[in-house]
Design a protein around this motif. Sequence first.
Motif, PDB file in Angstrom:
ATOM      1  N   THR A 117       0.847  -1.189   0.000  1.00  0.00           N
ATOM      2  CA  THR A 117       0.000   0.000   0.000  1.00  0.00           C
ATOM      3  C   THR A 117       0.879   1.234   0.000  1.00  0.00           C
ATOM      4  OG1 THR A 117      -1.640  -1.192   1.333  1.00  0.00           O
ATOM      5  CG2 THR A 117      -1.891   1.200   1.168  1.00  0.00           C
ATOM      6  N   GLN A 132      -8.262   1.653   2.365  1.00  0.00           N
ATOM      7  CA  GLN A 132      -8.547   1.308   3.753  1.00  0.00           C
ATOM      8  C   GLN A 132      -7.608   2.049   4.709  1.00  0.00           C
ATOM      9  OE1 GLN A 132     -11.180  -0.782   4.662  1.00  0.00           O
ATOM     10  NE2 GLN A 132     -10.747   0.080   6.685  1.00  0.00           N
ATOM     11  N   ASN A 136      -8.797   4.032   7.993  1.00  0.00           N
ATOM     12  CA  ASN A 136      -8.259   3.717   9.324  1.00  0.00           C
ATOM     13  C   ASN A 136      -7.577   4.919   9.955  1.00  0.00           C
ATOM     14  OD1 ASN A 136      -9.217   1.140   9.147  1.00  0.00           O
ATOM     15  ND2 ASN A 136      -7.243   0.180   8.738  1.00  0.00           N
ATOM     16  N   SER A 144      -3.066   2.306   9.089  1.00  0.00           N
ATOM     17  CA  SER A 144      -2.830   0.875   8.867  1.00  0.00           C
ATOM     18  C   SER A 144      -3.675   0.415   7.680  1.00  0.00           C
ATOM     19  CB  SER A 144      -3.182   0.077  10.123  1.00  0.00           C
ATOM     20  OG  SER A 144      -4.460   0.439  10.601  1.00  0.00           O
ATOM     21  N   HIS A 146      -4.870  -2.523   6.887  1.00  0.00           N
ATOM     22  CA  HIS A 146      -5.704  -3.708   7.047  1.00  0.00           C
ATOM     23  C   HIS A 146      -6.668  -3.546   8.222  1.00  0.00           C
ATOM     24  CE1 HIS A 146      -3.149  -5.708   4.108  1.00  0.00           C
ATOM     25  NE2 HIS A 146      -2.104  -5.229   4.778  1.00  0.00           N
ATOM     26  N   THR A 151      -0.559  -6.891  14.228  1.00  0.00           N
ATOM     27  CA  THR A 151       0.354  -6.960  13.092  1.00  0.00           C
ATOM     28  C   THR A 151       0.549  -8.418  12.695  1.00  0.00           C
ATOM     29  OG1 THR A 151       1.515  -4.971  13.862  1.00  0.00           O
ATOM     30  CG2 THR A 151       2.670  -6.377  12.278  1.00  0.00           C
ATOM     31  N   LEU A 165       2.383  -7.227   7.876  1.00  0.00           N
ATOM     32  CA  LEU A 165       1.171  -6.502   7.479  1.00  0.00           C
ATOM     33  C   LEU A 165       0.602  -5.780   8.689  1.00  0.00           C
ATOM     34  CD1 LEU A 165      -0.489  -9.207   5.187  1.00  0.00           C
ATOM     35  CD2 LEU A 165       1.122  -7.383   4.562  1.00  0.00           C
ATOM     36  N   GLY A 167      -2.121  -4.051  10.931  1.00  0.00           N
ATOM     37  CA  GLY A 167      -3.540  -3.990  11.228  1.00  0.00           C
ATOM     38  C   GLY A 167      -3.837  -2.918  12.255  1.00  0.00           C
ATOM     39  N   PRO A 190     -12.956  -9.415   3.638  1.00  0.00           N
ATOM     40  CA  PRO A 190     -11.983  -9.196   4.716  1.00  0.00           C
ATOM     41  C   PRO A 190     -12.634  -9.334   6.081  1.00  0.00           C
ATOM     42  CG  PRO A 190     -12.601  -7.109   3.694  1.00  0.00           C
ATOM     43  CD  PRO A 190     -13.193  -8.196   2.847  1.00  0.00           C
TER      44      PRO A 190
END
Length: 296
Positions: A117, A132, A136, A144, A146, A151, A165, A167, A190
Amino acid sequence: MCLCPTSLGQVDQRDQEKALAAALSDSLWLAGQEERATVTLVTEDYCITPRLDYKLDNFTEKLQLFTFDKKDDVWKFILDHIQCFKEEGSHGVILFLYSLICSRTVDRLMDDLDSNTSHLLHLSLGNFVCQQALLNLLLTGRASPHVFNGTLQFGEDGQPLEHPLQGVLSRSDVGYLHWSREQMDRGGLPQVGSMLKTPRFPVWVCCINSSYSVLFSLNRSLLSDWRMEHQFKLFYFNGQNCQRATAQLTVDTHSHHWEALSTEADPEKRFPSLEMTIRTKWDGAAIDWNGTDPFY
């Protein structure tokens, strides 16, 4: 004050402006790690001297930055300049986006994102759409990319990921729910984590089939007292011209389990998207639209 849909609809303009200023300042303060926040406004003249090789857009060069280290000062400043964010043609959305980025700082923003991203917006059918990460950032103060908790350090094969990744690390005041019929049919919906599903206040931004809307309860105990979740009311508003009034739904998680109607051929009638969105939070709940035709 007794809160009900009628009283919410009768809030006068000044109180609406105060609420908007509070929402904007809350997001900026979170983005600045609750230490500082920056508000950007556009001026008549250039605030920077562009380099010869710099391509002008006649907007960014005119931005002036105002930085505050007290949250109340952020709110007061935005309220004093609220017309810059709400008037037709005021560029309020892009000003707020710049304010978010400046409050977060570019360095922190790049740390928030992962290797997959690199942008906060993407172009879809001629329109710019939020990634996203940007949503967020608005809700949690951290970009983030996700929606899961924490994480993700390991892949599906159990091997460590070269780039973990990112989160969601903590609960926010406002939550998030997601449903997409297309993604569900492809098996790629998701899984939103509990950090976003269970915010501090019973208010959720909903992304339903790529459209955004708001779901909320007037009972602040809904997320803190499990007994309140047996049967409760939720209110829904999507901001579209076709919705003239806030929809009121009754959600029942206790007396009987939801079962999809088998006589309807239309999947939207068998599985209304808003109902399916609610069931990502309250699995199996039966939902009564109280006389309103189901929609999203």
